[in-house]
Design an enzyme around this catalytic site. Structure first.
Site, short mmCIF file in Angstrom:
data_model
loop_
_atom_site.label_atom_id
_atom_site.label_comp_id
_atom_site.label_asym_id
_atom_site.label_seq_id
_atom_site.Cartn_x
_atom_site.Cartn_y
_atom_site.Cartn_z
N GLU A 114 -3.13 -8.78 3.65
CA GLU A 114 -2.91 -9.19 4.29
C GLU A 114 -4.23 -9.27 4.95
OE1 GLU A 114 -1.78 -5.13 4.42
OE2 GLU A 114 -1.48 -6.29 2.76
N CYS A 126 0.72 -1.36 0.43
CA CYS A 126 0.33 0.01 0.14
C CYS A 126 1.23 1.42 0.17
CB CYS A 126 -0.91 0.28 0.91
SG CYS A 126 -2.38 1.29 1.07
N HIS A 186 -4.20 -4.52 0.33
CA HIS A 186 -4.17 -4.87 1.34
C HIS A 186 -4.29 -6.82 1.15
CE1 HIS A 186 -3.03 -1.70 3.73
NE2 HIS A 186 -3.58 -1.32 2.72
#
Length: 301
Positions: free
Chosen positions: A237, A142, A235
């Site tokens: 994750e 990001c 993102h």
């Protein structure tokens, strides 16, 4: 195989409850195996949540990882106890004479500032320069990806009229790239940002290759230096409820925030989130660790 973390790290209990294989440093040191040294530069204010998100993913591989958590010495973290940083984190000054197999640079909620306005920008630049000669492969996430693209290649970021917020469909743009091994042609990933990098700028840099993008969310995955640098603008994750927490936080502050797109069932924030990115998130991190870290790193760093 396990990830090696401090036995007292709070994330350890969370990971063990999810059957993620973790090992204490004391146990690992009795094994005749060289674990991969992975540094996580955690720029997020929600440090413990980010720790769990990343450890959850990198722990889901057959590789043994020795994880080192880093924070910025030039920035005062207000959302985490100093005791936590002192107990579990190091600074760049602590590790600058070491080499690492992999480095993860997280996002940070500073994207509306110019890079030069960020109070730790000079320190971050030193770390990114260090990574070019002391790290086998670096994964930027990001804002960390925007920072890396700007520092290494001069790629600018641009403000968005509205926050890119939700879960978006992406398309694979390059076939036969190891980072995308096993990916479907179309896959989902969360985004949560106020700025963007543009595909046209990426394509002007011959050292960079655009791997995946979205018609709505734009650039997602970019690779450079034959895999020594990986940039993920989304993102992958994120936990299932991260976007929900961000939405409720901003709503409770009275901010003008839209419901994250394609996230809640029927786009109703009273419904449960629909997780459609977990498998490709695991695949992204396992491919990075296997093909760009483990397969490329020397046995002796």
């Amino acid at each position: 195989m396990p990830i090696i973390i401090d036995k007292d790290l709070p994330a350890r209990k969370v990971l063990q409850e999810e059957n993620i294989f973790v090992m204490t440093k004391e146990r690992a040191e009795t094994q005749d195996i060289r674990a991969l040294k992975i540094a996580i530069l955690n720029l997020m204010p929600t440090k413990q949540e980010t720790e769990a998100q990343l450890l959850r993913l990198i722990g889901n591989t057959p590789l043994q990882l020795d994880v080192h958590l880093l924070h910025m010495e030039s920035h005062l973290s207000r959302n985490v106890a100093q005791e936590h940083l002192t107990s579990f984190y190091k600074t760049f000054r602590d590790i600058e004479n070491e080499k690492f197999d992999g480095l993860i640079i997280t996002g940070a909620p500073v994207e509306t500032l110019s890079f030069e306005e960020v109070d730790y920008w000079e320190e971050l630049k030193r770390i990114m320069e260090y990574s070019k000669t002391n790290v086998t492969s670096t994964l930027h996430i990001c804002w960390g990806a925007q920072a890396g693209l700007y520092h290494h290649y001069g790629v600018q970021k641009y403000p968005l009229k509205e926050k890119m917020f939700g879960v978006f469909e992406h398309e694979v743009r390059e076939q036969h790239v190891k980072l995308l091994q096993g990916f479907d042609e179309l896959f989902f990933a969360p985004h949560s940002r106020h700025t963007e990098v543009r595909e046209s700028d990426i394509r002007e840099v011959k050292e960079l290759t655009l791997l995946a993008n979205s018609e709505e969310a734009g650039v997602h995955l970019v690779i450079g230096q034959e895999g020594r640098q990986v940039f993920a603008l989304g993102h992958s994750e994120y936990s299932c409820d991260t976007l929900k927490q961000e939405y409720e936080r901003d709503r409770d502050k009275g901010l003008n925030i839209d419901v994250p797109k394609n996230y809640f069932k029927h786009d109703n924030p009273n419904e449960k989130p629909l997780v459609r990115w977990r498998s490709h998130g695991n695949l992204l991190f396992s491919n990075w660790l296997n093909y760009y870290v483990y397969q490329e790193t020397p046995y002796v760093l």
